[in-house]
Motif scaffolding. Structure first.
Motif, PDB file in Angstrom:
ATOM      1  N   ALA A 172     -12.495  -0.454  -3.701  1.00 32.47           N
ATOM      2  CA  ALA A 172     -11.643  -1.778  -3.597  1.00 32.47           C
ATOM      3  C   ALA A 172     -11.789  -2.601  -4.786  1.00 32.47           C
ATOM      4  O   ALA A 172     -11.071  -3.515  -5.127  1.00 32.47           O
ATOM      5  CB  ALA A 172     -12.458  -2.525  -2.253  1.00 32.47           C
TER       6      ALA A 172
ATOM      7  N   ARG B 283      -9.034  -5.519  -4.366  1.00 32.49           N
ATOM      8  CA  ARG B 283      -8.581  -5.659  -3.134  1.00 32.49           C
ATOM      9  C   ARG B 283      -9.930  -5.860  -2.148  1.00 32.49           C
ATOM     10  O   ARG B 283     -11.129  -5.586  -2.381  1.00 32.49           O
ATOM     11  CB  ARG B 283      -8.171  -4.305  -2.327  1.00 32.49           C
ATOM     12  CG  ARG B 283      -6.704  -4.104  -2.973  1.00 32.49           C
ATOM     13  CD  ARG B 283      -6.081  -2.839  -2.501  1.00 32.49           C
ATOM     14  NE  ARG B 283      -4.621  -2.487  -2.882  1.00 32.49           N
ATOM     15  CZ  ARG B 283      -3.993  -1.442  -2.852  1.00 32.49           C
ATOM     16  NH1 ARG B 283      -4.507  -0.553  -2.514  1.00 32.49           N
ATOM     17  NH2 ARG B 283      -2.695  -1.425  -3.224  1.00 32.49           N
TER      18      ARG B 283
ATOM     19  N   TRP C 259       0.806  -1.085  -0.042  1.00 36.43           N
ATOM     20  CA  TRP C 259      -0.113   0.065  -0.087  1.00 36.43           C
ATOM     21  C   TRP C 259       1.023   1.225   0.031  1.00 36.43           C
ATOM     22  O   TRP C 259       1.768   1.049   0.825  1.00 36.43           O
ATOM     23  CB  TRP C 259      -0.850   0.100   1.315  1.00 36.43           C
ATOM     24  CG  TRP C 259      -2.010  -0.935   1.327  1.00 36.43           C
ATOM     25  CD1 TRP C 259      -2.024  -2.160   0.788  1.00 36.43           C
ATOM     26  CD2 TRP C 259      -3.578  -0.734   1.384  1.00 36.43           C
ATOM     27  NE1 TRP C 259      -3.266  -2.908   0.706  1.00 36.43           N
ATOM     28  CE2 TRP C 259      -4.110  -1.924   1.194  1.00 36.43           C
ATOM     29  CE3 TRP C 259      -4.013   0.517   1.687  1.00 36.43           C
ATOM     30  CZ2 TRP C 259      -5.430  -1.739   1.322  1.00 36.43           C
ATOM     31  CZ3 TRP C 259      -5.430   0.655   1.619  1.00 36.43           C
ATOM     32  CH2 TRP C 259      -6.279  -0.787   1.669  1.00 36.43           C
TER      33      TRP C 259
END
Length: 267
Positions: free
Chosen positions: A116, A121, A51
């Motif tokens: 997401a 993710r 990240w």
């Protein structure tokens, strides 16, 4: 007995442009999210999953959209549906005020789900990242309510040292419930989550803790906050804010149990 200072809700005027304190508090909240998000990148498991700072910036952009759209629609649907049904164009009159945290939360959940999915993710992992960064912004928003002298508390005993008269609410001393909420669902929840979240947790546990924590603290604070004049107290003597907080607590407990039942590896 204290008297509310009666702050000018406009912080700055530049010609015809007026910058309100409440709007500035929103900016403070978004800035705090960015600052805390950069530090959240150092926590487990995000520091090992690649990240980066631009992820925080992207989440902030999507989150701002979710807060504004969800907060406005939540206020319209939860608090004054008949008024806006009769005058639907007023939904877009955001300068008149009217935002709902619970609606904003739903907007953020939807926005983060879209982000997401675009990033491929885990949605729960994204929400676990976001949760500890949110309460500081909530505290800023409640301070904005206090500066505006709005959303005041219920009538309090004049013997209460911090009881305060809000001129717009009449001569009775009241609880400064905006500051209670800033301290509870803002500062207290932030400190608890920020201390607890970095440790090894099951994916979804931090999100569940936020839901239970915010719902419980908001439910308690509502006992000191004056109910909306056009709604009053609803069934069982609870306010709209309390009824909207109960599903958060239930969802948090269910999510916690589901996460533990699935028993994934600790992150």
């Amino acid at each position: 007995m204290l008297i509310h200072p009666g702050f000018d809700p406009v912080a700055l005027r530049v010609g015809p442009l007026a910058v309100h304190w409440y709007g500035l508090m929103y900016l403070v909240g978004f800035a705090l999210f960015w600052w805390l998000g950069q530090r959240r990148l150092r926590h487990k498991p995000y520091h090992t999953l690649g990240w980066q700072g631009r992820d925080v910036e992207d989440m902030l952009f999507w989150g701002v959209l979710g807060v504004i759209v969800g907060g406005r629609l939540g206020y319209v649907l939860f608090y004054q549906p008949l008024t806006y049904l009769a005058q639907p164009w007023r939904v877009f009159a955001v300068w008149e005020g009217g935002m709902s945290f619970h609606g904003g939360l739903l907007g953020v959940l939807a926005a983060m789900a879209l982000w997401a999915r675009r990033q491929r993710r885990s949605w729960l992992q994204v929400m676990d990242f976001v949760a500890p960064c949110v309460p500081a912004g909530l505290a800023a928003g409640r301070i904005g309510n206090f500066i505006n002298g709005e959303l005041w508390g219920r009538v309090a005993s004049a013997d209460l040292p911090w009881a305060m008269v809000f001129p717009a609410a009449g001569p009775e001393p009241r609880h400064p419930s905006q500051l209670y909420q800033a301290g509870l669902e803002g500062l207290t929840l932030f400190l608890l989550l920020w201390w607890w979240a970095p440790r090894a947790r099951y994916t979804g546990e931090v999100s569940a803790a936020f839901l239970v924590g915010y719902g419980s603290l908001r439910f308690a604070a509502e006992y000191f906050r004056e109910p909306d004049a056009h709604l009053g107290l609803l069934s069982l003597g609870l306010s709209m804010g309390q009824w909207l907080s109960l599903p958060l607590i239930v969802c948090g407990v269910v999510l916690w149990a589901w996460v533990r039942w699935r028993a994934p590896q600790l992150r």
